[in-house]
Scaffold this motif. Structure first.
Motif, mmCIF file in Angstrom:
data_model
loop_
_atom_site.group_PDB
_atom_site.id
_atom_site.type_symbol
_atom_site.label_atom_id
_atom_site.label_comp_id
_atom_site.label_asym_id
_atom_site.label_seq_id
_atom_site.Cartn_x
_atom_site.Cartn_y
_atom_site.Cartn_z
ATOM 1 N N ASP A 1 1.031 -1.139 -0.056
ATOM 2 C CA ASP A 1 -0.179 -0.168 -0.059
ATOM 3 C C ASP A 1 0.791 1.399 0.079
ATOM 4 O OD1 ASP A 1 -2.369 1.284 -0.085
ATOM 5 O OD2 ASP A 1 -3.094 1.235 1.804
ATOM 6 N N ARG A 2 0.133 2.329 -0.550
ATOM 7 C CA ARG A 2 1.025 3.590 -0.388
ATOM 8 C C ARG A 2 1.766 3.963 0.886
ATOM 9 N NH1 ARG A 2 -1.099 8.824 1.182
ATOM 10 N NH2 ARG A 2 -3.137 7.633 1.251
ATOM 11 N N GLN A 3 2.925 4.346 0.812
ATOM 12 C CA GLN A 3 3.738 4.601 1.765
ATOM 13 C C GLN A 3 3.976 6.047 2.196
ATOM 14 O OE1 GLN A 3 5.317 2.067 3.814
ATOM 15 N NE2 GLN A 3 3.671 0.972 2.618
ATOM 16 N N PRO A 4 4.225 6.492 3.413
ATOM 17 C CA PRO A 4 4.480 7.930 3.674
ATOM 18 C C PRO A 4 5.698 8.408 3.071
ATOM 19 C CG PRO A 4 4.014 6.676 5.762
ATOM 20 C CD PRO A 4 4.231 5.580 4.611
ATOM 21 N N TYR A 5 5.726 9.490 2.695
ATOM 22 C CA TYR A 5 6.712 10.110 1.787
ATOM 23 C C TYR A 5 8.342 9.975 2.740
ATOM 24 C CZ TYR A 5 9.639 13.724 -0.800
ATOM 25 O OH TYR A 5 10.498 14.262 -1.364
#
Length: 418
Positions: free
Chosen positions: A297-301
């Motif tokens: 899933d999308r990861q924090p920057y």
């Protein structure tokens, strides 16, 4: 004049972490912090999910406007954009009364600066930076029947959106494009000549750099695998389904090849019936390759750099991107790149030198390019070294920020002579 203190407002629908889900959020974050580092005062106005809020992100002041997409029966995009634009305009007017802004930076994206440029700007210099004009996005997704019925009423909605966005950038004091390709595309659809400065997007080369991925590879069971990495939203415009279509050819040549896709799922699959993740999973399952793909899933920057280290090759087969942040991040991370010959990719990647370019929507050629890189260790190493060097010399944040400041100063001078 570049050292003069400025009070700058930047509007952006995306800003991490709350709404930082795409390239616009990454760009705004990097620009705002780089400007603050040089001593300027920056306020970002972005979307939020609850009530209006103000906070500090380091030295950046962040104002969040509550946002919930309204289900209007007709002209859904136009009416939602006008509603949000009114909120943005109110915040900019209030902010200008509070601290007398020197310049306002507004994207054309979904016309969020429409009401401000029409009624609220007074004599404040406005700089527009092109992102992804709605009509381009709509054209790409128009083959998806569900998407088309959702966004158009006899195609009036996209026509009105184009008019609203055009009002924003035509009214601006100065205009910026991240790529020559997008600037030329905008000019081709205009009946008047527009001066557009081309300033490539920058990447934080101190955050993104080559690193050891052994711990993360062990955690995901990737030790000894040939990893093809994709980072970005799982949506049709970004062409992630084309990688899945190319994977059977790659696995036939390299049975240990595995595709790692990092990003948020989206409801824009080619068949218009499922999410993109479901579409890709079904395709790979039917091909007997379901074990050759991992979705993260999308990861924090702040965590993204370590995930780039997972890849042996970075693949970005977009149908259209004005200038993809993920390509710059992969370059700075020292990854060899395979991408499509379109948009800003043509200005970041030189075929055979710091990556391989393939035609859009061509799974067979994409598969062959991936195999070529997996076969040739020396070519991968040469491209990796070239990418790291190019990201520092041409696409650093310092170059981007200095370019932005020059345009801001030009806009201020124009305003002073009116």
């Amino acid at each position: 004049m570049a050292s003069c203190y400025m009070r700058i407002a930047v509007t952006s629908a995306e800003y991490p972490p709350e709404t930082g889900w795409g390239g616009m959020g990454t760009f705004t974050y990097n620009l705002a912090h780089s400007l603050c580092h040089l001593g300027h005062r920056v306020t970002v106005i972005s979307r939020g999910s609850a009530s209006r809020s103000e906070s500090l992100d380091g030295s950046v002041r962040v104002i969040r406007i509550p946002w919930e997409r309204r289900r209007f029966p007709l002209l859904r995009n136009t009416l939602n954009s006008l509603w949000y634009s009114a909120k943005v305009s109110g915040e900019l007017i209030r902010l200008n009364r509070e601290e007398k802004l020197d310049v306002v930076h507004i994207p054309e994206y979904r016309a969020e600066g429409f009401w401000f440029t029409l009624f609220g700007r007074s004599n404040i210099p406005v700089v527009n930076r092109f992102s992804m004009p709605f009509w381009i996005d709509w054209k790409i997704h128009s083959a998806d029947g569900r998407e088309r019925s959702e966004i158009s009423c006899w195609n009036v909605d996209p026509v009105l959106m184009k008019c609203l966005e055009r009002k924003v950038y035509r009214s601006a004091s100065e205009r910026i494009s991240p790529s020559r390709g997008l600037a030329e595309l905008i000019q081709a659809h205009e009946k008047i000549s527009l001066d557009i400065h081309v300033i490539p997007t920058g990447v934080d080369t101190q955050r993104f750099f080559p690193r050891d991925a052994s711990p993360l590879r062990r955690a995901y069971g990737l030790c000894g695998k040939k990893v093809i990495l994709y980072v970005g939203r799982l949506e049709q415009r970004k062409g992630c389904h084309i990688i899945a279509q190319a994977l059977p050819r790659v696995v036939q040549a390299f049975p240990d090849a595995i595709l790692v896709m990092i990003g948020q799922d989206a409801d824009t699959s080619p068949d218009g019936r499922t999410s993109m993740k479901e579409y890709i999973n079904r395709f790979l399952r039917d091909a007997g390759l379901e074990t050759h793909m991992i979705h993260i899933d999308r990861q924090p920057y702040h965590r993204l750099p370590e995930f780039y280290a997972l890849g042996d090759i970075f693949c970005a087969p977009a149908i259209y991107e004005n200038f993809a942040n993920v390509i710059l991040e992969a370059m700075a991370s020292g990854l060899p790149i395979v991408t499509t010959a379109q948009g800003g990719s043509l200005e970041a990647v030189e075929d055979g030198k710091n990556g391989l370019l393939v035609p859009v929507n061509d799974a067979a050629t994409l598969g062959s390019a991936l195999i070529r890189l997996l076969e040739d260790d020396q070519l991968r190493k040469t491209i990796s070294n070239s990418n790291r060097e190019k990201s520092i010399q041409r696409f650093g944040l310092e170059q981007m920020t200095k370019g932005m400041l020059r345009v801001y100063e030009s806009a201020i001078r124009q305003s002073a002579h009116r």
